[in-house]
Enzyme design. Structure first.
Site, PDB file in Angstrom:
ATOM      1  N   PHE A 125     -43.405-107.114  18.368  1.00  0.00           N
ATOM      2  CA  PHE A 125     -42.935-106.658  17.058  1.00  0.00           C
ATOM      3  C   PHE A 125     -41.492-107.133  16.824  1.00  0.00           C
ATOM      4  O   PHE A 125     -40.701-107.200  17.762  1.00  0.00           O
ATOM      5  CB  PHE A 125     -43.020-105.130  17.040  1.00  0.00           C
ATOM      6  CG  PHE A 125     -42.858-104.515  15.689  1.00  0.00           C
ATOM      7  CD1 PHE A 125     -43.924-104.464  14.804  1.00  0.00           C
ATOM      8  CD2 PHE A 125     -41.643-103.971  15.305  1.00  0.00           C
ATOM      9  CE1 PHE A 125     -43.777-103.884  13.551  1.00  0.00           C
ATOM     10  CE2 PHE A 125     -41.492-103.391  14.062  1.00  0.00           C
ATOM     11  CZ  PHE A 125     -42.566-103.343  13.177  1.00  0.00           C
ATOM     12  N   ASP A 202     -43.746-100.558  24.656  1.00  0.00           N
ATOM     13  CA  ASP A 202     -43.719-100.087  23.273  1.00  0.00           C
ATOM     14  C   ASP A 202     -45.136 -99.624  22.937  1.00  0.00           C
ATOM     15  O   ASP A 202     -46.071-100.435  22.890  1.00  0.00           O
ATOM     16  CB  ASP A 202     -43.270-101.239  22.360  1.00  0.00           C
ATOM     17  CG  ASP A 202     -43.180-100.825  20.891  1.00  0.00           C
ATOM     18  OD1 ASP A 202     -43.931 -99.908  20.490  1.00  0.00           O
ATOM     19  OD2 ASP A 202     -42.386-101.438  20.153  1.00  0.00           O
ATOM     20  N   TYR A 227     -45.356 -92.149  13.184  1.00  0.00           N
ATOM     21  CA  TYR A 227     -45.981 -92.155  11.854  1.00  0.00           C
ATOM     22  C   TYR A 227     -47.273 -92.959  11.794  1.00  0.00           C
ATOM     23  O   TYR A 227     -47.879 -93.050  10.743  1.00  0.00           O
ATOM     24  CB  TYR A 227     -44.996 -92.661  10.795  1.00  0.00           C
ATOM     25  CG  TYR A 227     -44.304 -93.959  11.129  1.00  0.00           C
ATOM     26  CD1 TYR A 227     -44.939 -95.174  10.917  1.00  0.00           C
ATOM     27  CD2 TYR A 227     -43.026 -93.977  11.680  1.00  0.00           C
ATOM     28  CE1 TYR A 227     -44.323 -96.364  11.252  1.00  0.00           C
ATOM     29  CE2 TYR A 227     -42.397 -95.156  12.016  1.00  0.00           C
ATOM     30  CZ  TYR A 227     -43.048 -96.359  11.801  1.00  0.00           C
ATOM     31  OH  TYR A 227     -42.434 -97.527  12.137  1.00  0.00           O
ATOM     32  N   LYS A 228     -47.687 -93.566  12.907  1.00  0.00           N
ATOM     33  CA  LYS A 228     -48.928 -94.353  12.897  1.00  0.00           C
ATOM     34  C   LYS A 228     -50.098 -93.434  13.266  1.00  0.00           C
ATOM     35  O   LYS A 228     -50.474 -92.577  12.477  1.00  0.00           O
ATOM     36  CB  LYS A 228     -48.763 -95.577  13.793  1.00  0.00           C
ATOM     37  CG  LYS A 228     -47.766 -96.562  13.165  1.00  0.00           C
ATOM     38  CD  LYS A 228     -47.359 -97.717  14.028  1.00  0.00           C
ATOM     39  CE  LYS A 228     -46.377 -98.599  13.268  1.00  0.00           C
ATOM     40  NZ  LYS A 228     -45.677 -99.539  14.135  1.00  0.00           N
ATOM     41  N   ARG A 374     -55.432-106.698   8.570  1.00  0.00           N
ATOM     42  CA  ARG A 374     -55.656-105.763   9.679  1.00  0.00           C
ATOM     43  C   ARG A 374     -56.504-104.612   9.164  1.00  0.00           C
ATOM     44  O   ARG A 374     -56.174-103.981   8.160  1.00  0.00           O
ATOM     45  CB  ARG A 374     -54.328-105.208  10.207  1.00  0.00           C
ATOM     46  CG  ARG A 374     -53.470-106.251  10.897  1.00  0.00           C
ATOM     47  CD  ARG A 374     -52.324-105.604  11.640  1.00  0.00           C
ATOM     48  NE  ARG A 374     -51.574-104.643  10.826  1.00  0.00           N
ATOM     49  CZ  ARG A 374     -50.595-103.892  11.278  1.00  0.00           C
ATOM     50  NH1 ARG A 374     -50.250-103.948  12.561  1.00  0.00           N
ATOM     51  NH2 ARG A 374     -49.951-103.065  10.487  1.00  0.00           N
TER      52      ARG A 374
HETATM   53  C1  LIG Z   1     -44.384 -99.889  13.932  1.00  0.00           C
HETATM   54  C2  LIG Z   1     -43.741-100.517  15.122  1.00  0.00           C
HETATM   55  C3  LIG Z   1     -42.378-100.360  15.367  1.00  0.00           C
HETATM   56  C4  LIG Z   1     -41.536 -99.649  14.332  1.00  0.00           C
HETATM   57  O1  LIG Z   1     -40.265 -99.346  14.707  1.00  0.00           O
HETATM   58  P1  LIG Z   1     -39.408 -98.432  13.699  1.00  0.00           P
HETATM   59  O2  LIG Z   1     -38.123 -98.313  14.347  1.00  0.00           O
HETATM   60  O3  LIG Z   1     -40.154 -97.150  13.534  1.00  0.00           O
HETATM   61  O4  LIG Z   1     -39.356 -99.130  12.384  1.00  0.00           O
HETATM   62  C5  LIG Z   1     -41.840-100.878  16.536  1.00  0.00           C
HETATM   63  N1  LIG Z   1     -42.633-101.533  17.430  1.00  0.00           N
HETATM   64  C6  LIG Z   1     -43.967-101.715  17.201  1.00  0.00           C
HETATM   65  C7  LIG Z   1     -44.805-102.421  18.204  1.00  0.00           C
HETATM   66  C8  LIG Z   1     -44.549-101.225  16.051  1.00  0.00           C
HETATM   67  O5  LIG Z   1     -45.836-101.409  15.817  1.00  0.00           O
END
Ligand SMILES: *Cc1c(COP(=O)(O)O)cnc(C)c1O
Length: 400
Positions: A125, A202, A227-228, A374
């Protein structure tokens, strides 16, 4: 109308009753993006209202002494127990995933002096990559980049080829945000440990949908978002895990009063609190944690293994439909469910152009560059009929 097959899959789904616990979304035909933003629970709407009236409005500042100060750790322990396979005292809810990556990666690197390399992959990410780039510049480190197959992900073999006595840390995603590839977390963690390096994961795309027993797999550090699949709501706080044996050794760099040993003494000179509390920084987002309380309880009630089984059934069904109905789309996720998280990505050169039309019709997947849709399946809220309706709508949009 759903097909007989979709109807029978829904009728025999052991989790079917849970769909009714979510707030109805008017006009939505198929919500296939719970991996980006989980839907709200009705219980959370009620909890937020009650919290605002009774706790915030009723207790005012006294609330801090009546439970708020401990909520990051209490909720962290519940996440540890029901979602992460972590014994108490190793998980806290705080900040955002991005900020937590910085805090933990910096702490880990300081704990491996003399080692000057970090392994990361180009499929990770953006925040993960950008934060490590920043830390590398700050500390004079070298990033060792892996280039995994875009439809797959990082493997223990690839990490073994990159690791050396110079490696301080490897940071990878449990489930790749684009391809949905589920990494061999235990295998990769072992490869890093054998070289004396630390392993950080992560968990944004696995927390709440794929079991990742962190204690049992020897993971050192982990972060993930609320939030996911944890349905905490837009911008919900994230969580961090620090293996108990490392807590005394690691020192995080964002030193605020809430991570200090005695916040209300307001003394001179920072000294971190013992244990996981030392990884906090500022005033915890109590209001934003409320929906997470409900979702963690719901996951505990349903059982993470049952959730994972339905997740596999949903993604298998999605792939079956894509194969049958979208012959021009290319599966950009692993076909083996053991190597796949909770979403499926399909590529087609016209998907970018179709997305607005799908969203307008209440069919909501998301788009990832250059040409991937997705299809996110959130087992507690997504039905098989919804997956079918989504794939049908994509077929029709492509034909139009
Ligand atoms: C959604 C996501 C993030 C999001 O990070 P935020 O700090 O909440 O914006 C980070 N890493 C991965 C792999 C994600 O899917």
């Amino acid at each position: 109308m759903p097909s007989d097959r979709a109807r029978s899959l829904d009728a025999t789904d052991p989790l079917r009753a849970y769909r009714g616990r979510f707030v109805p979304s008017e006009g939505v035909v198929a919500y296939l993006d719970g991996n980006s933003l989980g839907r709200p629970l009705t219980a959370s709407v009620e909890r937020l209202d009650r919290f605002a009236r009774e706790e915030w409005g009723g207790r005012l500042i006294r609330g801090w002494d009546e439970g708020w100060l401990d909520l990051p750790l209490i909720l962290g322990d519940a996440l540890g127990e029901h979602v992460l396979g972590a014994a108490p005292g190793q998980v806290a809810v705080a900040d955002s995933t991005s900020v937590l990556i910085y805090k933990l990666a910096r702490a880990a690197l300081d704990a491996r002096p003399g080692r000057d390399e970090v392994i990361v992959d180009r499929g990770n990410f953006p925040s993960d990559r950008y934060l490590l780039e920043g830390i590398a510049a700050e500390r004079g480190l070298t990033l060792r980049w892996l280039d995994p197959d875009p439809a797959g992900g990082v493997t223990p073999e690839a990490v073994a080829d990159a690791v050396s006595e110079r490696t301080a840390l490897g940071l990878f995603s449990s489930v790749a945000y684009r391809s949905g590839h589920l990494a061999d977390m235990r295998g990769i963690t072992t490869v890093l440990h054998d070289a004396g390096a630390l392993a950080m994961w992560d968990l944004c795309h696995s927390a709440g949908v794929v079991p990742t027993p962190l204690d049992a797999w020897g993971v050192d550090l982990a972060v993930g978002c609320g939030y996911k699949y944890l349905n905490g709501g837009p911008g919900a706080p994230a969580f961090l895990y620090v293996r108990r044996e490392l807590q005394g050794e690691l020192r995080q760099p964002v030193q605020g009063w809430m991570g200090s040993h005695a916040p209300f003494e307001m003394g001179q000179g920072y000294r971190p609190a013992d244990g996981i509390r030392g990884f906090l920084t500022g005033t915890p987002p109590i209001l934003a944690m409320q929906p997470l309380v409900d979702m963690v309880a719901l996951i505990a009630e349903a059982g993470l293994d049952v959730i994972r089984a339905k997740s596999i059934a949903l993604t298998e069904y999605a792939i079956e439909l894509v194969d049958a109905e979208l012959p021009d789309a290319r599966l950009a996720s692993p076909s083996d469910p053991a190597q796949r998280g909770g979403h499926v990505t399909i590529d087609h050169p016209r998907f970018a152009e179709l997305l607005p039309r799908l969203w307008a019709a209440g069919v909501i997947p998301d788009f990832r560059r250059p040409d991937g849709l997705r299809l996110g399946c959130s087992p507690l809220s997504t039905s098989f009929a919804e997956v079918e309706a989504g794939v049908h709508a994509i077929r029709e949009a492509l034909a139009a």
